[in-house]
Design an enzyme around this catalytic site. Structure first.
Site, PDB file in Angstrom:
ATOM      1  N   CYS A  84      -1.378  -6.984   1.708  1.00 39.47           N
ATOM      2  CA  CYS A  84      -1.579  -8.293   1.105  1.00 39.47           C
ATOM      3  C   CYS A  84      -0.519  -8.451   0.025  1.00 39.47           C
ATOM      4  CB  CYS A  84      -2.985  -8.400   0.526  1.00 39.47           C
ATOM      5  SG  CYS A  84      -3.551 -10.102   0.297  1.00 39.47           S
ATOM      6  N   CYS A 121      -3.206 -11.695   4.368  1.00 44.23           N
ATOM      7  CA  CYS A 121      -2.942 -12.959   3.690  1.00 44.23           C
ATOM      8  C   CYS A 121      -1.675 -13.566   4.279  1.00 44.23           C
ATOM      9  CB  CYS A 121      -2.832 -12.796   2.177  1.00 44.23           C
ATOM     10  SG  CYS A 121      -1.330 -12.009   1.585  1.00 44.23           S
ATOM     11  N   CYS A 133       9.397  -8.362   7.055  1.00 47.69           N
ATOM     12  CA  CYS A 133       8.647  -7.119   7.231  1.00 47.69           C
ATOM     13  C   CYS A 133       9.593  -5.927   7.290  1.00 47.69           C
ATOM     14  CB  CYS A 133       7.803  -7.176   8.491  1.00 47.69           C
ATOM     15  SG  CYS A 133       8.694  -7.748   9.943  1.00 47.69           S
TER      16      CYS A 133
END
Length: 281
Positions: free
Chosen positions: A121, A197, A205
């Site tokens: 998150c 989220c 990423c």
């Protein structure tokens, strides 16, 4: 066919159009509102609209109207055609020229061992901490659960800690962690990485060792709940209930029988379950 491939590659050659495409790939199979895309990439609404239009015209993404909103998602069929055009047609399928056989990788079953799961998150203060705790206590014999945040600094939310204690969970070892803690050479290799989220899911990423199966299980942030103390606590209990329901479904999957491709579909389906559920006792 070659002209179409060239046009699609030309569309992706623009850095910001590629950024939009990559964001939607990260969110696949979700449909993402145009405003969220613009905000995530710090683009003006008019600029984002131009990029989204170009990608839509090239067939790389799809558009759907939902009331006053425009929702966008990656067109996987077209994306596969681009990859096929580059590696199957251009190099005629030669194994020495093509990348590792993706199909073989997707057909590889998850190993029969204790699996590492990371929940990500933005702040690692509530949702990801709750998910880590629930999976640890729900199926600790099958999984080792971790959580982390993309923000540089964070602290555990007191409402989250209080709620977990009322549910009978041990919170003594919980701490807020940054994602970098799980990216070093000595970090555990993850089998699954879940974002809980939208903000974290929209970010670039990292490259994960071991190519873990990923999933996006976004849900409202209970930290942002307004109202009385009781209303704020209710938001945390609802988040707990939603996560516990999803994690129960995840833990019940037949990991030994499913290959990675089938497993990914199951995880995507779990992520599409309603984000708000009644509190689970």
């Amino acid at each position: 066919m070659e002209t179409i491939l060239i046009n699609r590659l030309s569309t992706l050659s623009h850095p910001q159009r590629m950024a939009v495409f990559r964001l939607l790939m990260r969110r696949c199979p979700d449909e993402v509102p145009a405003g969220e895309i613009a905000a995530a990439l710090s683009l003006k609404s008019s600029t984002a609209s131009v990029y989204l239009s170009a990608l839509t015209q090239a067939g790389l993404i799809s558009q759907r109207r939902d009331g006053t909103r425009l929702l966008y998602a990656v067109n996987l069929e077209t994306t596969r055609e681009v990859v096929t055009g580059l590696f199957s047609d251009c190099c005629r399928g030669r194994p020495d020229l093509c990348p590792p056989q993706f199909a073989e990788f997707l057909q590889t079953p998850v190993k029969d061992r204790k699996l590492n799961v990371l929940f990500v998150c933005t702040g690692n203060s509530a949702r990801s901490i709750i998910a880590e705790t629930v999976l640890r206590d729900l199926a600790g014999d099958k999984f080792t659960a971790y959580s982390a945040g993309t923000a540089h600094r964070s602290t555990l939310n007191p409402f989250a800690v209080e709620m977990l204690e009322t549910k009978g969970h041990d919170v003594s070892l919980l701490r807020s962690k940054n994602l970098t803690e799980f990216q070093g050479p000595d970090a555990p290799v993850m089998d699954f990485v879940f974002t809980v989220c939208d903000h974290a899911a929209n970010e670039e990423c990292p490259t994960w060792r071991g190519q873990p199966v990923s999933g996006h299980w976004g849900m409202p942030d209970p930290v942002k709940a307004q109202g009385t103390e009781a209303e704020k606590r209710l938001a945390f209990h609802q988040t707990y209930g939603a996560l516990r329901n999803r994690l129960s479904a995840f833990a019940a999957l037949s990991f030994e029988a499913l290959d990675r491709g089938s497993l990914q579909k199951q995880i995507d389906a779990i992520g599409k379950a309603p984000a708000t559920e009644e509190p689970t006792s």
